[in-house]
Scaffold this motif. Sequence first.
Motif, PDB file in Angstrom:
ATOM      1  N   ARG A 154      -6.039  -6.241   3.708  1.00 17.53           N
ATOM      2  CA  ARG A 154      -5.943  -5.089   2.806  1.00 17.53           C
ATOM      3  C   ARG A 154      -6.484  -3.834   3.473  1.00 17.53           C
ATOM      4  O   ARG A 154      -5.884  -2.761   3.394  1.00 17.53           O
ATOM      5  N   LYS A 155      -7.630  -3.979   4.144  1.00 21.94           N
ATOM      6  CA  LYS A 155      -8.224  -2.843   4.838  1.00 21.94           C
ATOM      7  C   LYS A 155      -7.320  -2.382   5.974  1.00 21.94           C
ATOM      8  O   LYS A 155      -7.130  -1.174   6.191  1.00 21.94           O
TER       9      LYS A 155
ATOM     10  N   GLU B 253     -17.024  -5.560   7.705  1.00 24.13           N
ATOM     11  CA  GLU B 253     -15.792  -5.191   7.003  1.00 24.13           C
ATOM     12  C   GLU B 253     -15.189  -6.388   6.292  1.00 24.13           C
ATOM     13  O   GLU B 253     -14.746  -6.285   5.143  1.00 24.13           O
TER      14      GLU B 253
ATOM     15  N   ASP C 130       0.833  -1.199   0.000  1.00 22.81           N
ATOM     16  CA  ASP C 130       0.000   0.000   0.000  1.00 22.81           C
ATOM     17  C   ASP C 130       0.867   1.249   0.000  1.00 22.81           C
ATOM     18  O   ASP C 130       0.652   2.183  -0.799  1.00 22.81           O
TER      19      ASP C 130
ATOM     20  N   ARG D  88      -8.063  -1.140  -3.268  1.00 25.35           N
ATOM     21  CA  ARG D  88      -9.365  -1.820  -3.226  1.00 25.35           C
ATOM     22  C   ARG D  88      -9.717  -2.482  -4.541  1.00 25.35           C
ATOM     23  O   ARG D  88     -10.322  -3.565  -4.563  1.00 25.35           O
TER      24      ARG D  88
ATOM     25  N   GLU E 198      -4.358  -0.506   4.450  1.00 28.63           N
ATOM     26  CA  GLU E 198      -4.769   0.821   3.994  1.00 28.63           C
ATOM     27  C   GLU E 198      -4.928   1.772   5.179  1.00 28.63           C
ATOM     28  O   GLU E 198      -4.454   2.918   5.149  1.00 28.63           O
ATOM     29  N   ALA E 199      -5.579   1.288   6.236  1.00 31.53           N
ATOM     30  CA  ALA E 199      -5.778   2.134   7.413  1.00 31.53           C
ATOM     31  C   ALA E 199      -4.457   2.473   8.089  1.00 31.53           C
ATOM     32  O   ALA E 199      -4.273   3.596   8.591  1.00 31.53           O
TER      33      ALA E 199
ATOM     34  N   SER F 108     -13.829  -7.776  -2.629  1.00 32.95           N
ATOM     35  CA  SER F 108     -12.674  -7.132  -3.268  1.00 32.95           C
ATOM     36  C   SER F 108     -11.562  -8.136  -3.543  1.00 32.95           C
ATOM     37  O   SER F 108     -10.971  -8.157  -4.624  1.00 32.95           O
TER      38      SER F 108
ATOM     39  N   THR G 153      -9.058  -9.341   6.382  1.00 35.70           N
ATOM     40  CA  THR G 153      -9.066  -7.880   6.472  1.00 35.70           C
ATOM     41  C   THR G 153      -7.677  -7.274   6.311  1.00 35.70           C
ATOM     42  O   THR G 153      -7.477  -6.106   6.626  1.00 35.70           O
TER      43      THR G 153
ATOM     44  N   GLU H 162      -2.850   5.159   5.993  1.00 38.27           N
ATOM     45  CA  GLU H 162      -3.622   6.387   6.143  1.00 38.27           C
ATOM     46  C   GLU H 162      -3.287   7.103   7.453  1.00 38.27           C
ATOM     47  O   GLU H 162      -3.260   8.335   7.517  1.00 38.27           O
TER      48      GLU H 162
ATOM     49  N   ALA I 299      -5.358   6.297  -1.366  1.00 38.03           N
ATOM     50  CA  ALA I 299      -5.578   4.860  -1.250  1.00 38.03           C
ATOM     51  C   ALA I 299      -5.888   4.286  -2.631  1.00 38.03           C
ATOM     52  O   ALA I 299      -6.580   4.913  -3.430  1.00 38.03           O
TER      53      ALA I 299
ATOM     54  N   GLU J  82     -14.584  -6.922   2.282  1.00 35.42           N
ATOM     55  CA  GLU J  82     -13.245  -7.245   1.787  1.00 35.42           C
ATOM     56  C   GLU J  82     -13.242  -8.532   0.979  1.00 35.42           C
ATOM     57  O   GLU J  82     -12.502  -8.670   0.008  1.00 35.42           O
TER      58      GLU J  82
END
Length: 510
Positions: free
Chosen positions: A366-367, A73, A28, A389, A370-371, A80, A364, A374, A386, A77
């Motif tokens: 990937r999420k 969530e 990411d 996704r 990303e978080a 995706s 989860t 971020e 980002a 995911e």
Amino acid sequence: MTAFQPEQEIEDIIVIGGGVNGSGIAMDAAGRGLKVLLCEMSDLGSATSSRSSKLIHGGLRYLEFYEFRLVREALAERESLLRNAPHIMWPLRFRLPHRPHLRPAWMIRIGLFLYDHLAKRELLPASRGVRFGAGSPLVSSIDRGFEYSDGWVDDARLVVLCATAAQQSGAKIRTRSRCIRAERVADLWHVTLQDQLSGQTSEHRCRALINAAGPWVSSLFIDALQQPAPRQIRMVKGSHIVVPRMDIGEQAYILQNEDSRIVFVIPYEDDFSLIGTTDVDYRGDPSIVSISAEETTYLLEVVNDHFNQQINAEDIVWDFSGVRPLMDDESATAQKASRDYSFELDIQPSSAPLLSVFGGKITTYRKLSEAAVESLTDFFPQAGPAWTRTAALPGGNFSNQADLKADLNQHFPWLPEQLIARWARTYGTLARELLHGCSRLADLGENFGAGLYAREVQYLVAHEWAMTAEDILWRRTKLGLHLKQIDNAALAECIQQALAEQPGRSPCPV
């Protein structure tokens, strides 16, 4: 304090830990244009991330613990991930037999309705009730149940492909490199890595440090950062067994025992069934973990309580155990411990930030990644938005495996059908890169057995950081399940030759 040369490059981020979370974070961040270095003390995905139940799922059983946000969530995911990596992930239909000790059927229907609708579902069919009649693989006392959809994943390859994507975006990937010290010096982190093969150390600097060491996330504070950990994790051991393919059809089964624990029976690598998992609190070295006799007995008994086909310990061809680093939420039992994740962001005035990742589940990743990135973007205003996704993982730029296999067969008609099938679900469109310049079977070089050719070994060493037979047979592929067919001495020699041809790569014990 280590002295650094002024001209030495400064990384934006150094990520410690080459599991699915660390590799996902590196991917990411690098894709946003940041300078990233990832270090892993062993092989990529060699601990928790290659020892999962191989599922991309929302976690149906987490609903009874009211973890609706986590399930929502994870379900989002799931969609995706299935789109982004059709080579190493695909839909799987599950059957849930209903027995008297379970919750009433109406309550399970409500749970499945929530599972179907908590997040947008486009790729997978909805749940339904089923009746088991004559010819059912289940014992005669089980005559009804439910079906629902989730997904399967080659977990170890997911880690490697994330690292590959990170490298393609400019990240540096350093395997067999342990972080032995990290200290803040003004507005930078000074990080010392030790090569686990040669013993040599190297010094690096970065503007932000990410601790994604999985089961070692807390101990890294003491060992390398020399400060108390802000929180502890709860280590929970999950063990699995693999047996020859059970005669239970194409679906996976989710079996709920009288103690409310869940055991999956999953079609695995064509010829096998994967059975697991257990939930046992673990204390000790996460790198030294194995299944106990009690766990083996437990898994066998749960399966034999449900199916007509009976299995025993002599049927087991492989077993594996992993330690899940869960958030320590003081749950009474390991199975109730949350699979959610959280971050600890340590920011001190005029100092470089430290982000530590606690908990998480493979669905989860990937999420989470990303978080994590971020949360650091205030320190990197140049970072892009980002992006992961909808981004296909390397080799995942195709629609479905049937079309990919047909394409490979058209361009390489001399390839055995079984090899095409395995390479399609292992490498996706990267199989064309592996086959570059080949026009006949002999071009693949020596066959070490079970369809493992020298060409594939050389590719894995050159492009996927493989250094040992274990890396290749149990993580990059699962050909270790056919170990009796493989010439290990010839394979070891091929690996050493391939390593010798790679600049800066040291030979590794096989």
